[in-house]
Design a protein around this motif. Structure first.
Motif, PDB file in Angstrom:
ATOM      1  N   THR A  72       0.980  -1.185  -0.117  1.00  0.00           N
ATOM      2  CA  THR A  72      -0.115   0.003   0.053  1.00  0.00           C
ATOM      3  C   THR A  72       0.998   1.427   0.149  1.00  0.00           C
ATOM      4  O   THR A  72       2.109   1.300   0.713  1.00  0.00           O
ATOM      5  N   ILE A  73       0.398   2.145  -0.688  1.00  0.00           N
ATOM      6  CA  ILE A  73       1.152   3.353  -0.791  1.00  0.00           C
ATOM      7  C   ILE A  73       0.268   4.588  -0.492  1.00  0.00           C
ATOM      8  O   ILE A  73      -0.996   4.850  -0.971  1.00  0.00           O
ATOM      9  N   ASP A  74       0.819   5.369   0.802  1.00  0.00           N
ATOM     10  CA  ASP A  74      -0.161   6.462   1.188  1.00  0.00           C
ATOM     11  C   ASP A  74       0.186   7.773   0.264  1.00  0.00           C
ATOM     12  O   ASP A  74       0.940   7.768  -0.691  1.00  0.00           O
ATOM     13  N   SER A  75      -0.641   8.720   0.733  1.00  0.00           N
ATOM     14  CA  SER A  75      -0.560   9.899  -0.240  1.00  0.00           C
ATOM     15  C   SER A  75       0.905  10.793  -0.161  1.00  0.00           C
ATOM     16  O   SER A  75       1.215  11.537  -0.913  1.00  0.00           O
ATOM     17  N   SER A  76       1.775  10.293   0.885  1.00  0.00           N
ATOM     18  CA  SER A  76       3.029  11.097   0.784  1.00  0.00           C
ATOM     19  C   SER A  76       4.082   9.967   0.207  1.00  0.00           C
ATOM     20  O   SER A  76       5.153  10.584   0.101  1.00  0.00           O
ATOM     21  N   GLY A  77       3.546   8.838  -0.342  1.00  0.00           N
ATOM     22  CA  GLY A  77       4.615   7.943  -1.133  1.00  0.00           C
ATOM     23  C   GLY A  77       5.103   6.915  -0.048  1.00  0.00           C
ATOM     24  O   GLY A  77       5.960   6.399  -0.589  1.00  0.00           O
ATOM     25  N   ASN A  78       4.742   6.894   1.106  1.00  0.00           N
ATOM     26  CA  ASN A  78       5.270   5.849   1.813  1.00  0.00           C
ATOM     27  C   ASN A  78       4.699   4.328   1.741  1.00  0.00           C
ATOM     28  O   ASN A  78       3.600   4.282   1.366  1.00  0.00           O
ATOM     29  N   VAL A  79       5.659   3.363   1.352  1.00  0.00           N
ATOM     30  CA  VAL A  79       5.188   2.230   0.884  1.00  0.00           C
ATOM     31  C   VAL A  79       5.203   1.132   2.182  1.00  0.00           C
ATOM     32  O   VAL A  79       6.047   1.251   2.872  1.00  0.00           O
ATOM     33  N   THR A  80       4.147   0.289   2.200  1.00  0.00           N
ATOM     34  CA  THR A  80       4.083  -0.544   3.446  1.00  0.00           C
ATOM     35  C   THR A  80       3.935  -1.874   2.716  1.00  0.00           C
ATOM     36  O   THR A  80       2.871  -2.306   1.873  1.00  0.00           O
ATOM     37  N   ALA A  81       4.806  -2.991   3.082  1.00  0.00           N
ATOM     38  CA  ALA A  81       4.437  -4.202   2.701  1.00  0.00           C
ATOM     39  C   ALA A  81       3.794  -5.036   3.713  1.00  0.00           C
ATOM     40  O   ALA A  81       4.186  -5.141   4.856  1.00  0.00           O
ATOM     41  N   SER A  82       2.603  -5.369   3.316  1.00  0.00           N
ATOM     42  CA  SER A  82       1.732  -5.783   4.428  1.00  0.00           C
ATOM     43  C   SER A  82       2.124  -7.472   4.816  1.00  0.00           C
ATOM     44  O   SER A  82       1.443  -8.057   5.898  1.00  0.00           O
ATOM     45  N   GLN A  83       2.658  -8.096   3.774  1.00  0.00           N
ATOM     46  CA  GLN A  83       2.557  -9.615   4.074  1.00  0.00           C
ATOM     47  C   GLN A  83       4.319  -9.914   3.969  1.00  0.00           C
ATOM     48  O   GLN A  83       4.468 -11.115   3.840  1.00  0.00           O
ATOM     49  N   GLY A  84       4.857  -9.219   4.592  1.00  0.00           N
ATOM     50  CA  GLY A  84       6.526  -9.494   4.395  1.00  0.00           C
ATOM     51  C   GLY A  84       7.174  -9.013   3.366  1.00  0.00           C
ATOM     52  O   GLY A  84       6.543  -8.580   2.409  1.00  0.00           O
ATOM     53  N   PHE A  85       8.503  -8.793   3.570  1.00  0.00           N
ATOM     54  CA  PHE A  85       9.403  -8.340   2.484  1.00  0.00           C
ATOM     55  C   PHE A  85      10.586  -8.955   2.508  1.00  0.00           C
ATOM     56  O   PHE A  85      11.183  -9.125   3.436  1.00  0.00           O
ATOM     57  N   VAL A  86      10.740  -9.639   1.514  1.00  0.00           N
ATOM     58  CA  VAL A  86      11.906 -10.503   1.089  1.00  0.00           C
ATOM     59  C   VAL A  86      13.017  -9.787  -0.007  1.00  0.00           C
ATOM     60  O   VAL A  86      12.663  -9.750  -1.240  1.00  0.00           O
ATOM     61  N   PRO A  87      13.904  -9.288   0.621  1.00  0.00           N
ATOM     62  CA  PRO A  87      14.970  -8.542  -0.161  1.00  0.00           C
ATOM     63  C   PRO A  87      15.905  -9.501  -1.098  1.00  0.00           C
ATOM     64  O   PRO A  87      15.955 -10.454  -0.472  1.00  0.00           O
ATOM     65  N   SER A  88      16.405  -9.018  -2.460  1.00  0.00           N
ATOM     66  CA  SER A  88      17.332 -10.045  -3.131  1.00  0.00           C
ATOM     67  C   SER A  88      18.803  -9.554  -2.487  1.00  0.00           C
ATOM     68  O   SER A  88      19.484 -10.549  -2.646  1.00  0.00           O
ATOM     69  N   THR A  89      18.895  -8.416  -1.829  1.00  0.00           N
ATOM     70  CA  THR A  89      20.268  -8.467  -0.990  1.00  0.00           C
ATOM     71  C   THR A  89      19.980  -8.054   0.480  1.00  0.00           C
ATOM     72  O   THR A  89      18.959  -7.896   0.868  1.00  0.00           O
ATOM     73  N   GLN A  90      21.025  -8.149   1.235  1.00  0.00           N
ATOM     74  CA  GLN A  90      20.800  -7.995   2.730  1.00  0.00           C
ATOM     75  C   GLN A  90      20.769  -6.737   3.058  1.00  0.00           C
ATOM     76  O   GLN A  90      21.120  -5.581   2.525  1.00  0.00           O
ATOM     77  N   LEU A  91      19.538  -6.438   4.144  1.00  0.00           N
ATOM     78  CA  LEU A  91      19.251  -5.038   4.477  1.00  0.00           C
ATOM     79  C   LEU A  91      20.309  -4.257   5.517  1.00  0.00           C
ATOM     80  O   LEU A  91      20.424  -3.356   5.505  1.00  0.00           O
TER      81      LEU A  91
END
Lengths: 61, 350
Positions: free
Chosen positions: B19-38
């Motif tokens: 979901t993306i709010d009006s300020s452009g903030n993105v929320t991953a609701s079901q988890g986030f799996v990066p391809s490189t380490q965070l």
């Protein structure tokens, strides 16, 4: 890869031991106790210079 | 190029995934799996130049923690290397600062001067070097100098036989102005990195290079044997040639991937502990030494973290015989008649 100046190298004995524990030497102007340990950059450089004939390590007193 | 304007992306079952709010903030609701380490992306310790256990340097050797300076062939110049704590960069208040205090009179063919950053082989195993799965890396850094022109940097890979190198050029476009540089480095399938505590990578920034080092025949942006290669191709900027010239570096990050991500800031305490694997200088004199049997000064010092290898030890008393281990140092002196407090340094640098 490094330029390290080493002078006044001499073995010293371990505590209550007759075995060499390390080498005391002046390294880039600072007196340091260098363990006999391959991978220690100072020990490796001392041995390289000994091998090259540019440094002699005195026996322990 | 196209633009997609949405505020929600759902999975195939109708559940919100992004979901993306009006300020452009993105929320991953079901988890986030990066391809490189965070986290722990940055392979460089003290890249923000926070730690300076040794203080000011005016000769070859280690300067700020983990950063070494070396010069060869040069006969006139003098310099100081300090931790600048007011760099002018809001994100990086600290920088490594080189200042020429006496200029080199000329550029001789065999002259060179450079900063090195060295990395243990066991900390580079995730790169997969020496295999067909060798990973791309990205090096990013902030640099500022009073001397504009073309600079050379290279990575020396020490474990391969013969050793291998990767070379790149970058420029200082405007004098005395911070500039961010990014270099993307393809993986090297030709050079295995040993899984040990020895030096594998030397990251090198040249400040000065005579013609023996700056020849332009060496190809850029490709790994290859160091045999027949120069180290600083095309370098024209010669910092130590001008009195009071300066060169500064900070925000150094080496990470897996083809993109320079935002710098991974770490706390001073965390960074200090990482540095102490290679160099340890207690904050004050050692007080643990005591008289023993009326004939020996004797004592132990336990290191705050296990060092890379048994360190070389200096002590201000200059009278102790030292047994050096990765975890502690033990010293004694047969000539002392009473306890003594003194300072030490323990050096296990690469």
């Amino acid at each position: 890869m490094n330029e390290i100046t080493i002078t006044n190298a001499q073995y010293y004995l371990g505590y209550q031991s007759t075995e060499n524990e390390g080498i005391i030497a002046t390294i880039d102007g600072v007196e340091m106790s260098v363990p006999i340990a391959e991978g220690n950059r100072h020990y490796d450089e001392i041995m390289r210079q000994v091998e090259a004939g540019t440094l002699t390590i005195q026996e322990a007193e | 190029m196209s633009t997609l304007k949405v505020n929600t992306i759902q999975d195939t079952t109708g559940n919100d995934a992004l979901t993306i709010d009006s300020s452009g903030n993105v929320t991953a609701s079901q988890g986030f799996v990066p391809s490189t380490q965070l986290s722990h992306r940055n392979l460089v310790i003290n890249g923000a130049m926070q730690v300076a256990q040794r203080g000011t340097a005016t000769s070859n050797g280690y300067t700020l923690d983990r950063w070494a300076f070396n010069s060869t062939g040069m006969d006139d110049f003098a310099f100081s290397i300090t931790q600048n704590t007011s760099s002018g960069l809001s994100e990086f208040p600290n920088s490594l600062k080189f200042t020429t205090t006496t200029a080199e009179s000329a550029v001789d063919a065999n002259d060179r001067a450079y900063f090195d950053y060295r990395i243990e082989g066991q900390n580079l195993q995730n790169l997969g070097y020496g295999t067909s799965d060798a990973k791309t890396m990205t090096l990013s850094f902030w640099v500022k100098s009073s001397v504009t022109g073309t600079y050379a940097s290279f990575i020396y890979q020490d474990d391969a036989s013969p050793a291998r190198s990767y070379l790149a050029n970058w420029t200082i476009d405007t004098a005395n102005t911070w500039e961010k540089k990014t270099i993307t480095i393809a993986g090297d399938s030709g050079g295995n990195i040993n899984n040990d505590n020895g030096p594998a990578f030397y990251l090198r920034w040249f400040l000065f290079a005579g013609s023996d080092w700056s020849g332009s025949s060496t190809p850029l942006h490709t790994w290859g044997s160091t045999v027949g290669r120069t180290e600083a191709p095309n370098q024209t900027a010669q910092v130590p040639l001008t009195n009071n010239s300066t060169w500064e570096l900070t925000g150094v990050q080496l990470e897996v991937g083809s993109v320079a991500t935002p710098f991974e800031h770490r706390s001073y305490g965390e960074e200090l502990a990482r540095c102490q694997r290679y160099y340890y200088k207690p904050g004050g004199d050692i007080e643990t030494w005591r008289n023993w049997a009326n004939s020996h000064g004797i004592g132990y010092i336990w290191f705050p973290v296990q060092m890379r290898i048994a360190p070389s030890v200096s002590n201000t008393a200059n009278s102790y015989n030292v047994t050096s281990k990765t975890t502690h140092v033990f010293g004694y002196a047969s000539t002392l008649t009473s306890g003594q407090a003194f300072g030490i340094t323990a050096d296990a640098e690469l």
